[in-house]
Design an enzyme around this catalytic site. Sequence first.
Site, short mmCIF file in Angstrom:
data_model
loop_
_atom_site.label_atom_id
_atom_site.label_comp_id
_atom_site.label_asym_id
_atom_site.label_seq_id
_atom_site.Cartn_x
_atom_site.Cartn_y
_atom_site.Cartn_z
N PRO A 161 4.87 0.06 5.62
CA PRO A 161 3.78 0.73 4.89
C PRO A 161 3.69 2.20 5.25
CG PRO A 161 3.05 -1.41 5.66
CD PRO A 161 4.42 -1.18 6.26
N CYS A 162 3.62 3.05 4.21
CA CYS A 162 3.68 4.49 4.45
C CYS A 162 2.32 5.17 4.38
CB CYS A 162 4.62 5.15 3.42
SG CYS A 162 4.01 5.08 1.71
N GLN A 163 1.25 4.46 3.95
CA GLN A 163 -0.03 5.13 3.77
C GLN A 163 -0.55 5.83 5.03
OE1 GLN A 163 0.73 2.10 2.82
NE2 GLN A 163 0.04 1.68 0.73
#
Length: 575
Positions: free
Chosen positions: A119-121
């Site tokens: 996950p890049c958030q």
Amino acid sequence: MVQTAVRKYGVTHRKRTVLRLDPHPDAPADDDWVSWMRDSAYPLAVDLFCGAGGLSHGLEAAGYRVVLAADTDEWALETHRHNIASRAVQLDMAEPRAREEFVSMLDGVDVGLVAGGPPCQPFSRAGRSKIRSLVDQGLRMEDDPRKDMWRAFLELVEAIRPRAVLLENVPDMALGDGFTVLRAMIERLDDAGYSTDARIVDAWRHGVPQHRQRLFVVALKDGTFGWPAESGRVTVRHAISDLPRLSVSPDIELGASTMSYTTILPSDVSGCEGSDDGTLNGFAVRARRGCVGENARVVHDHVTRPVRADDFEAFKLMDSNTLYSDLPERLRRYRSDTFNDKYNRLGWDDLSRTVTAHLAKDGYWYIHPEQHRSLTVREAARLQTFPDTFRFAGYRSHQFQQIGNAVPPRLAQQIGSAILNSVHPGRARLSFGPEHRSVERRRCAFSESLLHWVDTDDDARRVIDAVAQGGARNERWVGLLDGRDNALVPSTAALRVASRVSGSKTGQQTSAKIELAKLVGFGVRSADRNIAAHALGTVVCKPRYPLCCDCPVSAVCATYTSADQPTPPVAGGCP
């Protein structure tokens, strides 16, 4: 199928039934999956945090067989199962038991590649802004557990022991926190026996029609990795101009789940780069190549949200250079000083803005180059290089979100081909660029030679003593010297050394910082290497007249040894 109509903000939104997709017809049954996997004629790959399957699709196009994938999003998994003939499971890799279950599925299997995008958030700028807002509202904890999912990814790599590793994420994963995440990943992969490289890749340089930068980390057990060669530039016109025009008016549904193509694909498309009459370009032909039978004449998911009457009027006044502040005040619903880029019309002969999951919320950044509306689901998929045969499950918002979160399949195919050719020469389905020096060899030789030079060279010691005595002006250096800080200090001199040793393009500060992070590493002597690189750039690797004959790392310097580059001018009595 239309169910209800809801009036909101002056626009009639019709709630549509969700698109449900059947599993791929070639997917194995659960009780036959192990034998199906082991009988594969292709190297096996697994996709962690797989999403809709952009990375999986690209890896299969490169020559891998994706046999197992995992994610937490039910709609994305349904999309993956429909488009990729593999086994896709719903597991939360943040949970140790889920990781154990995933590893147990691959017991005794020779896995060629573990790939994935944690996950890049927590790393992306937009994601960090949203998280801060939720924290301020008391709706979220300040510590985001997704920020450490790269550790879970590496734990799975260490357990599965694949021949190669591919991690994709936003550039800020590497650039933030003093490059500590990137350096720690490289150090850990090196300790596990892999030769590791990393690079921030511009997707448009590889045939993706949008501005999109992504960090790729590649690790190999054996072989020498060479990054793929750049390909031709593809514009918005190449990507979507062949799709049917929509009848656009305010407050009405736009497009349809199934429409007829305006132009028909040539009957023989093998090796075809366009149609004879020029109505189809090579990109469009490739996008539609799998559309056969009845699907050869129809396009799916060419649908987008209705346009408000005031937005419709604003869109009519815009071209690709219009700023939000240029619009009449009566048509601005947001502050023009804060949201000056709120509206953006794409240019036919330009690249698109980065396609993001924010498309699920609104399409103001993605106004069609000519029509007064935002992009359709199919147009967004084209900009991400998904073929027209690729369908997306869920409501329209789910489809946009899956597309925005995906790795562009075309880019994944090129990176995957380069990995496959490094591990299995001749097996890749795409050509790639020339091989580069072993990053592991370069880093080890750089470290040993540089640290010995610092210990024995008087000029180097004087530079380091000057840095240590710099006081508050050199606080970051002092923190490294006394062990209080392990963050990267990218001085101009150190960056120059990293750029020349790696052979990266000059003038690209981000690339130079990545190269410096790779050379410095993260271990107990990383601070020493960082300071030594600064000293080398000051004493030997000077801007205009580097003393290459006196350089302790010349044996691993790409600039010094490049056959097609003249020897740089030297001074100081070199023979």
